[in-house]
Structure formats: structure tokens, C-alpha cells
Write a protein that holds these residues in place. Sequence first.
Motif, PDB file in Angstrom:
ATOM      1  N   LEU A 117       0.861  -1.182   0.000  1.00 61.40           N
ATOM      2  CA  LEU A 117       0.000   0.000   0.000  1.00 61.40           C
ATOM      3  C   LEU A 117       0.895   1.229   0.000  1.00 61.40           C
ATOM      4  O   LEU A 117       1.741   1.389   0.885  1.00 61.40           O
ATOM      5  CB  LEU A 117      -0.881  -0.008   1.251  1.00 61.40           C
ATOM      6  CG  LEU A 117      -1.910  -1.141   1.292  1.00 61.40           C
ATOM      7  CD1 LEU A 117      -2.171  -1.598   2.694  1.00 61.40           C
ATOM      8  CD2 LEU A 117      -3.189  -0.712   0.611  1.00 61.40           C
ATOM      9  N   LEU A 126      -7.136   8.054   3.943  1.00 64.55           N
ATOM     10  CA  LEU A 126      -7.870   6.798   3.770  1.00 64.55           C
ATOM     11  C   LEU A 126      -9.115   6.888   4.648  1.00 64.55           C
ATOM     12  O   LEU A 126      -9.038   7.273   5.816  1.00 64.55           O
ATOM     13  CB  LEU A 126      -6.996   5.608   4.179  1.00 64.55           C
ATOM     14  CG  LEU A 126      -7.679   4.228   4.171  1.00 64.55           C
ATOM     15  CD1 LEU A 126      -8.128   3.835   2.764  1.00 64.55           C
ATOM     16  CD2 LEU A 126      -6.752   3.156   4.742  1.00 64.55           C
ATOM     17  N   HIS A 129     -12.882   2.580   7.948  1.00 63.92           N
ATOM     18  CA  HIS A 129     -13.404   1.270   7.535  1.00 63.92           C
ATOM     19  C   HIS A 129     -12.949   0.216   8.532  1.00 63.92           C
ATOM     20  O   HIS A 129     -12.060   0.455   9.340  1.00 63.92           O
ATOM     21  CB  HIS A 129     -12.895   0.904   6.131  1.00 63.92           C
ATOM     22  CG  HIS A 129     -11.413   0.631   6.091  1.00 63.92           C
ATOM     23  ND1 HIS A 129     -10.464   1.638   6.108  1.00 63.92           N
ATOM     24  CD2 HIS A 129     -10.712  -0.528   6.072  1.00 63.92           C
ATOM     25  CE1 HIS A 129      -9.252   1.103   6.089  1.00 63.92           C
ATOM     26  NE2 HIS A 129      -9.368  -0.216   6.072  1.00 63.92           N
ATOM     27  N   ASP A 131     -12.091  -4.139   8.071  1.00 62.90           N
ATOM     28  CA  ASP A 131     -11.833  -5.043   6.951  1.00 62.90           C
ATOM     29  C   ASP A 131     -12.423  -6.443   7.119  1.00 62.90           C
ATOM     30  O   ASP A 131     -12.218  -7.292   6.260  1.00 62.90           O
ATOM     31  CB  ASP A 131     -10.317  -5.193   6.743  1.00 62.90           C
ATOM     32  CG  ASP A 131      -9.672  -3.888   6.276  1.00 62.90           C
ATOM     33  OD1 ASP A 131      -9.893  -3.494   5.129  1.00 62.90           O
ATOM     34  OD2 ASP A 131      -8.957  -3.258   7.080  1.00 62.90           O
ATOM     35  N   TYR A 153       5.129  -0.055   8.436  1.00 59.72           N
ATOM     36  CA  TYR A 153       5.320   1.176   7.654  1.00 59.72           C
ATOM     37  C   TYR A 153       6.811   1.269   7.361  1.00 59.72           C
ATOM     38  O   TYR A 153       7.636   0.916   8.206  1.00 59.72           O
ATOM     39  CB  TYR A 153       4.802   2.379   8.438  1.00 59.72           C
ATOM     40  CG  TYR A 153       3.289   2.336   8.555  1.00 59.72           C
ATOM     41  CD1 TYR A 153       2.485   3.000   7.634  1.00 59.72           C
ATOM     42  CD2 TYR A 153       2.664   1.567   9.537  1.00 59.72           C
ATOM     43  CE1 TYR A 153       1.096   2.915   7.711  1.00 59.72           C
ATOM     44  CE2 TYR A 153       1.287   1.465   9.607  1.00 59.72           C
ATOM     45  CZ  TYR A 153       0.502   2.148   8.692  1.00 59.72           C
ATOM     46  OH  TYR A 153      -0.865   2.044   8.755  1.00 59.72           O
ATOM     47  N   LEU A 164      -1.544   6.073  10.644  1.00 58.31           N
ATOM     48  CA  LEU A 164      -2.766   5.318  10.920  1.00 58.31           C
ATOM     49  C   LEU A 164      -3.567   5.989  12.049  1.00 58.31           C
ATOM     50  O   LEU A 164      -2.981   6.587  12.954  1.00 58.31           O
ATOM     51  CB  LEU A 164      -2.348   3.903  11.338  1.00 58.31           C
ATOM     52  CG  LEU A 164      -3.431   2.877  11.634  1.00 58.31           C
ATOM     53  CD1 LEU A 164      -4.201   2.497  10.376  1.00 58.31           C
ATOM     54  CD2 LEU A 164      -2.803   1.621  12.256  1.00 58.31           C
ATOM     55  N   HIS A 224     -10.563   1.794  11.420  1.00 59.02           N
ATOM     56  CA  HIS A 224      -9.293   2.505  11.238  1.00 59.02           C
ATOM     57  C   HIS A 224      -9.332   3.340   9.965  1.00 59.02           C
ATOM     58  O   HIS A 224     -10.204   3.148   9.103  1.00 59.02           O
ATOM     59  CB  HIS A 224      -8.099   1.537  11.267  1.00 59.02           C
ATOM     60  CG  HIS A 224      -8.167   0.445  10.239  1.00 59.02           C
ATOM     61  ND1 HIS A 224      -8.998  -0.642  10.373  1.00 59.02           N
ATOM     62  CD2 HIS A 224      -7.518   0.274   9.063  1.00 59.02           C
ATOM     63  CE1 HIS A 224      -8.848  -1.431   9.324  1.00 59.02           C
ATOM     64  NE2 HIS A 224      -7.965  -0.900   8.498  1.00 59.02           N
ATOM     65  N   ALA A 226      -6.511   6.573   7.784  1.00 63.11           N
ATOM     66  CA  ALA A 226      -5.183   7.202   7.800  1.00 63.11           C
ATOM     67  C   ALA A 226      -5.329   8.653   7.371  1.00 63.11           C
ATOM     68  O   ALA A 226      -6.204   8.992   6.564  1.00 63.11           O
ATOM     69  CB  ALA A 226      -4.210   6.460   6.877  1.00 63.11           C
ATOM     70  N   ARG A 235       4.683   7.442   1.637  1.00 60.63           N
ATOM     71  CA  ARG A 235       4.525   6.785   2.949  1.00 60.63           C
ATOM     72  C   ARG A 235       4.014   5.361   2.703  1.00 60.63           C
ATOM     73  O   ARG A 235       2.854   5.046   2.914  1.00 60.63           O
ATOM     74  CB  ARG A 235       3.545   7.585   3.802  1.00 60.63           C
ATOM     75  CG  ARG A 235       3.369   7.070   5.217  1.00 60.63           C
ATOM     76  CD  ARG A 235       1.916   6.755   5.556  1.00 60.63           C
ATOM     77  NE  ARG A 235       1.277   5.854   4.627  1.00 60.63           N
ATOM     78  CZ  ARG A 235       0.119   5.267   4.840  1.00 60.63           C
ATOM     79  NH1 ARG A 235      -0.568   5.516   5.932  1.00 60.63           N
ATOM     80  NH2 ARG A 235      -0.412   4.440   3.943  1.00 60.63           N
ATOM     81  N   LEU A 237       3.537   1.175   3.011  1.00 60.70           N
ATOM     82  CA  LEU A 237       3.533   0.125   4.021  1.00 60.70           C
ATOM     83  C   LEU A 237       3.289  -1.211   3.361  1.00 60.70           C
ATOM     84  O   LEU A 237       2.783  -1.277   2.243  1.00 60.70           O
ATOM     85  CB  LEU A 237       2.479   0.371   5.105  1.00 60.70           C
ATOM     86  CG  LEU A 237       1.036   0.022   4.790  1.00 60.70           C
ATOM     87  CD1 LEU A 237       0.390  -0.690   5.956  1.00 60.70           C
ATOM     88  CD2 LEU A 237       0.259   1.276   4.505  1.00 60.70           C
ATOM     89  N   LEU A 239       1.399  -4.899   4.267  1.00 61.28           N
ATOM     90  CA  LEU A 239       0.373  -5.391   5.193  1.00 61.28           C
ATOM     91  C   LEU A 239       0.046  -6.838   4.836  1.00 61.28           C
ATOM     92  O   LEU A 239      -0.163  -7.151   3.670  1.00 61.28           O
ATOM     93  CB  LEU A 239      -0.848  -4.490   5.044  1.00 61.28           C
ATOM     94  CG  LEU A 239      -2.092  -4.744   5.887  1.00 61.28           C
ATOM     95  CD1 LEU A 239      -2.901  -3.447   6.031  1.00 61.28           C
ATOM     96  CD2 LEU A 239      -2.979  -5.842   5.329  1.00 61.28           C
TER      97      LEU A 239
HETATM   98  O1  LIG Z   1      -2.827   3.071   4.823  1.00 58.76           O
HETATM   99  C1  LIG Z   1      -2.912   2.642   5.972  1.00 58.76           C
HETATM  100  O2  LIG Z   1      -2.277   3.141   6.891  1.00 58.76           O
HETATM  101  C2  LIG Z   1      -3.841   1.479   6.292  1.00 58.76           C
HETATM  102  C3  LIG Z   1      -4.322   0.706   5.103  1.00 58.76           C
HETATM  103  C4  LIG Z   1      -5.566  -0.089   5.351  1.00 58.76           C
HETATM  104  O3  LIG Z   1      -6.072  -0.157   6.429  1.00 58.76           O
HETATM  105  C5  LIG Z   1      -6.228  -0.808   4.238  1.00 58.76           C
HETATM  106  O4  LIG Z   1      -5.839  -0.618   3.074  1.00 58.76           O
HETATM  107  O5  LIG Z   1      -7.187  -1.592   4.494  1.00 58.76           O
END
Ligand SMILES: O=C(O)CCC(=O)C(=O)O
Length: 281
Positions: A117, A126, A129, A131, A153, A164, A224, A226, A235, A237, A239
Motif C-alpha cells: 500500500l 484513507l 473502515h 476489513d 510502515y 494510521l 481505522h 489514515a 509513505r 507500508l 500489510l
Molecule cells: O494506509 C494505511 O495506513 C492502512 C491501510 C488499510 O487499512 C487498508 O488498506 O485496508
Amino acid sequence: MNKIQSAILTPEAAIQKRNQLMDDGFCVVPGILQGELLERVRSFTYDFLNTHATDPKHRYQGSDFHIQAERTWAQHQDPSRYHAPLVDEILDLPEALAACAELGLEGLTDTGSLIVLSKPPHGPALYWHQDSMDWNHPKSSLPWPSTLFLSYYLVDTTRQNGCLRVIPGTHRKRIDLHGMLPDAHGPEIQAADETHEAFMVHPDEIDIPVKAGDLVIADGRVLHAAWPNNSDQPRPLILAWWRVFPFPSVPSWWTGEVPPAIQADPDAPYERTRKPGQYLR
Ligand SMILES: O=C(O)CCC(=O)C(=O)O
Ligand SMILES: [Fe+2]
């Protein structure tokens, strides 16, 4: 010979972090991805992002590239995905597995891939949401998680470059915002603009700024988001999704009453849904 992994956390810190994961829906273990491996993951990710165009529908996530571990690619070659041996290394990272074991995360199994990401310089926020896709299953009402995301990250994060944000406790407790959110990462939210409620500042939210390489562990059910990246640097990350405490197992360290939800038929089929129903109180 395998390197013997010494303790990552003191026993007190491990319990404190496990309690935080249970109560708030997330915790952070500092300094897990380090040194030469962090450098390699960084250069892999920057090279990847520089050579693969991002789909504008993923602008709020920055990007959404699924990269399979080499071991799963050998068994199942999904044409929409990429593959790299570095993914195997990250999923098998001894320091991360040791930290998770110290937290008491039992039955932890990876899903054989990770997601890259990005959040490019001056990329948008962001949306809020969660997940989870298991809201039709009674396991979604349990105090312990069944699905976790583990992320690193690759740069230090702050509110300025899009760290986040989390609303603690929302993995188990319904709030006003749940009723306003479209399905995570679906067409409705992807088509929305930033005036949508999913981009609100919520009174109960907190920032989770981290150092590059800190391990962020979060329950798939927690709300969560961002912040936008207001800096001139990306920036990114990585995941990965993991399964934990396979239903109907109960954590060995659980001392509370065992919730009746555990009696449900483990083989009963259920339809996947991102919408929380009766199992979110
Ligand atoms: O970008 C982020 O810090 C979190 C990404 C995330 O939660 C997602 O893509 O579901
Ligand atoms: Fe997410």
C-alpha cells in the motif's frame, strides 16, 4: 543452524500489549523489521511502486498490490497477483513470529501473500473502515480476534505524512460511525469524495504514529483510517492478513467465562459479508 530467538518483549510488556489488542483492537511492537532486511523491503517496495501504475480507484489506499509468497505461487498462480521470495522472508520473520508467540497469538497462520500500500506524496486520507468479512459468523462476537493484519510502515509516520488512526474498542462495540460506512474498499466508497462521512474527524479517534519497521498488529474488525500525506515523500507500508485462534479454539491463557458463541457448529457454511450485523453489539 537456526538462530535462537531471544525474547522480544518482557513478560509484563507482552501481557500489556495483548490486553491492548483485546481491549482496543490493536497494539504496536517496536523495532521488529530492522537493518538489512528493512533496507531490502524498502528498495523492493519503492522499485515495485515505481514500475507498476496504480489504479485511480485505489487512490485512498494509495495502491493495492497483492504479492504472493513464492511457496504459494508454486501451488496457485493467480494472474491478478505478483510473487516474490521476499514475501516468504517477511511472513517467516523470526522476530515477528516470536513477538506474536509472546503475545499468546495461537494458531497463527499467514494467508500466503502481502499487500503493498503506497500513500504517495500529497496523497489523500484513507476513509474509515473495518476489513472483516466474517460478520455472519458467531466468531465475530468473540473477545479475541480471528483475523489480524500485521503491517510495517517503511518510513516513520506522523499525522503530517499520513499515519494510521484507530477508534479503540470498535472491534467489539458498535458506534454511530458504523451506520454511515459503505463496505470497505468497495465501489461506493471508491467513488465517494472526501466530504463523505467516512472521512470525518471522530471525537474518539487516536493517532498511531510509528517508526519504520515497528510491527502494527490490529484486529480485522477495528475501525481505522489514515491521515492524508501532506509531505513530499511517499509513505508506503506492507500489510499481511493472518488467521488466529481458529474457531472454535479458546486462547490457552483465557481466564474469563467461555462465550456461548463457541458452541456454534464450526463446519456450518456462512456467507461472507463486510457489514456488521447481530454479532457487533
Ligand atoms: O494506509 C494505511 O495506513 C492502512 C491501510 C488499510 O487499512 C487498508 O488498506 O485496508
Ligand atoms: Fe484496513
